[in-house]
Motif scaffolding. Structure first.
Motif: not given
Length: 443
Positions: A14-17, A109-117, A149-159
């Protein structure tokens, strides 16, 4: 974290894993994991680091391990059942993330779109200025001991992002997506509002998104974007085939000029978020400008290959807003070429919920080809077919099949953009193979 245990990742591809596994490996911990046999682009970094990847099997689980469980796998997964029988410590991905983010100044970094970039750009700039750990949704991760710093992508799926309480948060936008979970745009907005309530210091939000402008929070919200109301605003924008340049004004006062080698309005907005965070952290603008210029992008986001006169672009876009952004970027970089969209929808529920929006976004291309809806572990079937989307488009040509992508040879002087979150790459590889063989036969 325990130096004397093996950290076993259930669903390591998985991408996050995969990114999290890399972070732990970088910190000197013993890491392994399991997944399906099928190849995923996220496993390359794991293989490069010598991290063991096994096929799912309860025999992989043994005494003394710590288990990191991917969010996609339920408690009745055979490996998790075995781990439970052995009394092992089982930690869900998002819960483990919430633990490690307390070690540094955390930036979600979160949002419906553009998180990864945006996560990739933020990580690139900050790590070239100060020690930075990061986790990006393209499967890339890096762990630094004593990182600032710790920069990370935060996914909104299933909260899932509600497990996080970061110091800072960047929110790129709020849009209706994941209709298999969220019931409405209001439901999505409520989730982001709940997430915002857990941010400790400040939120950086794209003020060009009306829903973000209406969001309330107990911490300061700093807006960035193009509109005059934004705290950090891009003006004097120039978009060329080499990238984009713009001046940044902070609350009406000139701050600095910036150049970025990426394309599309969304990438200017992404850069503004990085500039805003760096400014609030007191980082030198010259350093920020330098490293914005050197960003090479992230995996599967406008990744390009050139075959003589044919440009092939691979992109993760799987929502109408993302398709629009990707095609906008393609038009900017290649204004005089034909733009051909090849799209594979991801999930039946998303395709049904956004059918008209998908058609309108795809019609921004000159020609459209579609691939059958991806059968994911989340959804194996649904009450819609790819032909339903094809008939909705004005520019739709045909449905492609992996064993016959020859219709794309009609566009050998164009820009062919493969988009999707499933396995659209197999169509891309088939076309690249066909294109190469055709070119050889003409020699």
């Amino acid at each position: 974290m325990n130096q004397n245990t093996i950290y076993h990742f259930v669903g390591i591809k998985g991408s996050g894993m995969s990114a999290l596994a890399t972070i732990l490996h970088d910190r000197g911990l013993t890491v392994q994991g399991s997944d399906v046999a099928k190849y995923f682009f996220t496993q390359k970094r794991l293989e490069d680091n010598g991290i063991k990847i096994l096929e799912f099997n309860e025999a992989n689980i043994s005494e003394g391990m710590t288990i990191i469980a991917g969010n996609a796998f339920s408690d009745d997964h055979p490996e998790l059942v075995r781990a439970s029988e052995l009394g092992l410590n089982i930690i869900r991905y998002h819960d483990f993330m919430s633990e490690i983010m307390t070690e540094s100044t955390s930036i979600a970094i979160t949002g419906s779109h553009g998180k990864t970039s945006t996560t990739g750009l933020m990580a690139h700039v900050l790590r070239n200025i100060k020690p930075t750990s990061y986790l990006i949704g393209d499967g890339t991760g890096r762990g630094e001991v004593d990182a600032d710093y710790f920069v990370f992508e935060a996914c909104e799926y299933r909260r899932h992002f509600l497990s996080y309480t970061p110091d800072y948060a960047v929110i790129t936008n709020i849009d209706f997506d994941h209709p298999d979970y969220y019931t409405s745009i209001e439901d999505v907005q409520e989730a982001f509002t709940s997430f915002a309530s857990g941010v400790k210091k400040a939120i950086f939000a794209c003020g060009d998104d009306q829903r973000l402008l209406n969001m309330a929070s107990s911490v300061p919200i700093i807006f960035y974007g193009m509109g005059e109301h934004n705290d950090f605003r891009a003006e004097n924008i120039e978009r060329t085939t080499e990238g984009s340049s713009f001046d940044v004004y902070i609350r009406g006062e000139y701050y600095a000029h910036f150049d970025i080698p990426t394309f599309g309005q969304h990438n200017i907005q992404n850069a503004l978020s990085v500039i805003a965070v760096a400014h609030y952290e007191g980082l030198e603008r010259e350093h920020v400008a330098k490293h914005l210029r050197s960003f090479a992008g992230v995996k599967r986001r406008f990744s390009e290959k050139i075959f003589e006169n044919t440009i092939v672009i691979d992109d993760y876009a799987h929502h109408p807003a993302e398709i629009r952004a990707t095609l906008d970027a393609a038009r900017q970089k290649y204004p005089n070429k034909e733009i051909i969209a090849v799209f594979q929808p991801h999930t039946f529920t998303r395709t049904i919920a956004l059918l008209t929006e998908f058609a309108e976004a795809l019609d921004l291309a000159d020609s459209v080809y579609l691939c059958n809806i991806f059968n994911s572990a989340r959804e194996a079937s649904g009450d819609i077919t790819i032909e339903d989307l094809l008939t909705k488009t004005d520019k739709g040509r045909s449905v492609l099949h992996e064993d016959d992508v020859s219709p794309l040879l009609d566009h050998r002087d164009g820009v062919i953009v493969f988009m999707g979150a499933g396995d659209v790459d197999k169509f891309e590889f088939a076309f690249e193979k066909l294109l190469s063989s055709t070119q050889r036969s003409q020699l």
